[in-house]
Design a protein around this motif. Structure first.
Motif, PDB file in Angstrom:
ATOM      1  N   THR A   1       0.832  -1.206   0.000  1.00  0.00           N
ATOM      2  CA  THR A   1       0.000   0.000   0.000  1.00  0.00           C
ATOM      3  C   THR A   1       0.863   1.251   0.000  1.00  0.00           C
ATOM      4  O   THR A   1       0.613   2.197  -0.756  1.00  0.00           O
TER       5      THR A   1
ATOM      6  N   SER B   1       0.478   5.626   5.830  1.00  0.00           N
ATOM      7  CA  SER B   1       0.687   4.206   5.535  1.00  0.00           C
ATOM      8  C   SER B   1       2.066   3.736   5.944  1.00  0.00           C
ATOM      9  O   SER B   1       2.259   2.577   6.304  1.00  0.00           O
TER      10      SER B   1
ATOM     11  N   ASP C   1      -1.038  -0.930  10.419  1.00  0.00           N
ATOM     12  CA  ASP C   1      -2.431  -1.345  10.236  1.00  0.00           C
ATOM     13  C   ASP C   1      -3.209  -0.370   9.351  1.00  0.00           C
ATOM     14  O   ASP C   1      -4.448  -0.397   9.317  1.00  0.00           O
ATOM     15  N   PHE C   2      -2.496   0.477   8.616  1.00  0.00           N
ATOM     16  CA  PHE C   2      -3.152   1.427   7.715  1.00  0.00           C
ATOM     17  C   PHE C   2      -3.856   0.693   6.578  1.00  0.00           C
ATOM     18  O   PHE C   2      -3.298  -0.225   5.971  1.00  0.00           O
ATOM     19  N   ARG C   3      -5.083   1.092   6.297  1.00  0.00           N
ATOM     20  CA  ARG C   3      -5.832   0.563   5.169  1.00  0.00           C
ATOM     21  C   ARG C   3      -6.554   1.721   4.487  1.00  0.00           C
ATOM     22  O   ARG C   3      -7.045   2.638   5.152  1.00  0.00           O
ATOM     23  N   LEU C   4      -6.621   1.674   3.168  1.00  0.00           N
ATOM     24  CA  LEU C   4      -7.378   2.695   2.449  1.00  0.00           C
ATOM     25  C   LEU C   4      -8.865   2.504   2.736  1.00  0.00           C
ATOM     26  O   LEU C   4      -9.392   1.405   2.580  1.00  0.00           O
ATOM     27  N   LYS C   5      -9.532   3.571   3.162  1.00  0.00           N
ATOM     28  CA  LYS C   5     -10.936   3.499   3.552  1.00  0.00           C
ATOM     29  C   LYS C   5     -11.745   4.567   2.815  1.00  0.00           C
ATOM     30  O   LYS C   5     -11.186   5.576   2.371  1.00  0.00           O
ATOM     31  N   PRO C   6     -13.046   4.344   2.688  1.00  0.00           N
ATOM     32  CA  PRO C   6     -13.900   5.332   2.004  1.00  0.00           C
ATOM     33  C   PRO C   6     -13.796   6.740   2.593  1.00  0.00           C
ATOM     34  O   PRO C   6     -13.949   7.726   1.864  1.00  0.00           O
ATOM     35  N   LYS C   7     -13.514   6.841   3.889  1.00  0.00           N
ATOM     36  CA  LYS C   7     -13.456   8.163   4.522  1.00  0.00           C
ATOM     37  C   LYS C   7     -12.335   9.029   3.959  1.00  0.00           C
ATOM     38  O   LYS C   7     -12.379  10.265   4.039  1.00  0.00           O
ATOM     39  N   TYR C   8     -11.310   8.386   3.369  1.00  0.00           N
ATOM     40  CA  TYR C   8     -10.189   9.143   2.814  1.00  0.00           C
ATOM     41  C   TYR C   8     -10.561   9.863   1.522  1.00  0.00           C
ATOM     42  O   TYR C   8      -9.778  10.683   1.019  1.00  0.00           O
TER      43      TYR C   8
END
Length: 384
Positions: free
Chosen positions: A34, A86, A91-98
């Motif tokens: 990521t 990231s 534990d970073f994950r791309l999320k809709p909030k971004y």
């Protein structure tokens, strides 16, 4: 070679290096996919931005695509911010909030819609000829300045917190790699500061100064991209992450005070401290250059939160310094051993758990007042 040919050559070289690095980031084997993809996307956006001389040479005048290309600059800093997140947190994950980070990019394009995107070519030309008086472009430049200030302030605050977490919970590659990300941020801050200065002159009577600054920035961008490539090829991993759920010891202590938690019995503290010191002396976990507080917590069956408070608060040492103390003591014993006089300083630093000469020398001098070489020479002189 005239100015335009020189700029085109610099741009072509910069684009080639950028896309070579993008290819490397997307194909290199790593656990941090990521992060690498975000960095690659950032490089692509930067490449689009610096391709201005080439675009002007092949375009047939102003177009919607050309303006859209310019507004991609509003995506660069948000992507960089997500890259920092990231890199800092495992534990970073791309999320809709971004998706909220797309807001400035969408706003500037909506603002340009009535008097640029939706008009004919002649009106587009008139819009750009009179750009110094166009409120849309003035608004967009002001918004870009605000975006730069807000995001870089957020990044530096994030790095400040991350550094404290690394020192409190890690004792090796994690802390050393922090310097790469800090250097990266400082270099970008300088580059965007130059861009802001260019934009200020762009709406003044000294437009030629803006053009010269733009040329300097393009040349500087080439060197920066080459630096990225050098760093990436020499450090494919670049950075090790920490869990975003980890808390600073100061926050843990504050929470306990706010919750009116009862103080842990002093005898329990002493028992855990003796257990910790015995484990460090007998098992020598500090020889692992990637040692974390979670590793010791698992071995001793002491919760990370409790162990972190014990070391960082009760002992008054960062976990990084606590572990390095054992490493330096072990290195001193090796240096004192006359049968190991032929063992080099480089061999010793790797043997005791360090992974760079600079960090070893810094820690050794902090602990003894001398560099490893000076310490060895003093021992040899005293033996004569």
């Amino acid at each position: 070679m005239d100015k335009m040919n020189l700029l085109s050559l610099v741009t072509i070289i910069s684009l080639f290096v950028s896309f070579f690095l993008v290819f490397f980031l997307l194909t290199v084997k790593t656990k941090h996919k990521t992060s690498n993809r975000l960095f690659a996307f950032f490089l692509i956006l930067t490449a689009i931005d610096v391709s201005d001389p080439l675009w002007n040479s092949i375009s047939n005048g102003p177009s919607n695509l050309g303006m859209l290309r310019n507004t991609f600059a509003f995506l660069q800093i948000p992507v960089f911010y997500l890259y920092v997140l990231s890199v800092c947190y495992s534990d970073f994950r791309l999320k809709p909030k971004y998706l909220i980070h797309l807001l400035p990019f969408l706003i500037v394009n909506i603002v340009l819609l009535p008097r640029f995107y939706a008009v004919d070519t002649a009106s587009k030309i008139d819009f750009l000829v009179n750009r110094q008086h166009m409120t849309e472009l003035q608004f967009n430049h002001i918004l870009f300045h605000i975006q730069v200030i807000v995001y870089f302030t957020a990044v530096f605050l994030l790095l400040r917190k991350a550094k404290k977490l690394y020192l409190e919970n890690n004792a090796g590659t994690h802390v050393n790699s922090y310097h790469w990300l800090f250097q990266f941020t400082v270099v970008l801050t300088i580059l965007y500061s130059i861009a802001l200065l260019k934009n200020i002159f762009k709406f003044s009577d000294y437009l030629y100064i803006s053009e010269w600054i733009k040329i300097g920035a393009l040349v500087l961008q080439l060197f920066i991209v080459c630096w990225y490539l050098y760093k990436a090829l020499n450090n494919p991993g670049l950075f090790r992450n920490i869990d975003s759920k980890l808390k600073l010891v100061s926050d843990i202590i504050s929470e306990e005070k706010n919750n009116n938690s009862e103080a842990v019995n002093e005898n329990v503290h002493n028992e855990e401290l003796l257990k910790l010191k015995k484990f460090m002396a007998e098992e020598k976990p500090f020889l692992n250059p990637s040692l974390t507080i979670q590793d010791i917590s698992k071995e001793l069956e002491i919760p990370v939160r409790e162990l972190s408070v014990l070391i960082n608060h009760q002992l008054g040492q960062h976990f990084y310094d606590f572990v390095n103390t054992y490493r330096i003591e072990h290195a001193m014993n090796i240096l004192k051993d006359t049968t190991k006089n032929k063992v080099t300083i480089l061999e010793i630093l790797y043997e005791v758990g360090f992974n760079s000469k600079s960090s070893f020398n810094t820690a050794f001098k902090k602990h003894t007042g001398n560099t490893p070489t000076q310490y060895r020479n003093t021992l040899q002189n005293n033996a004569l």
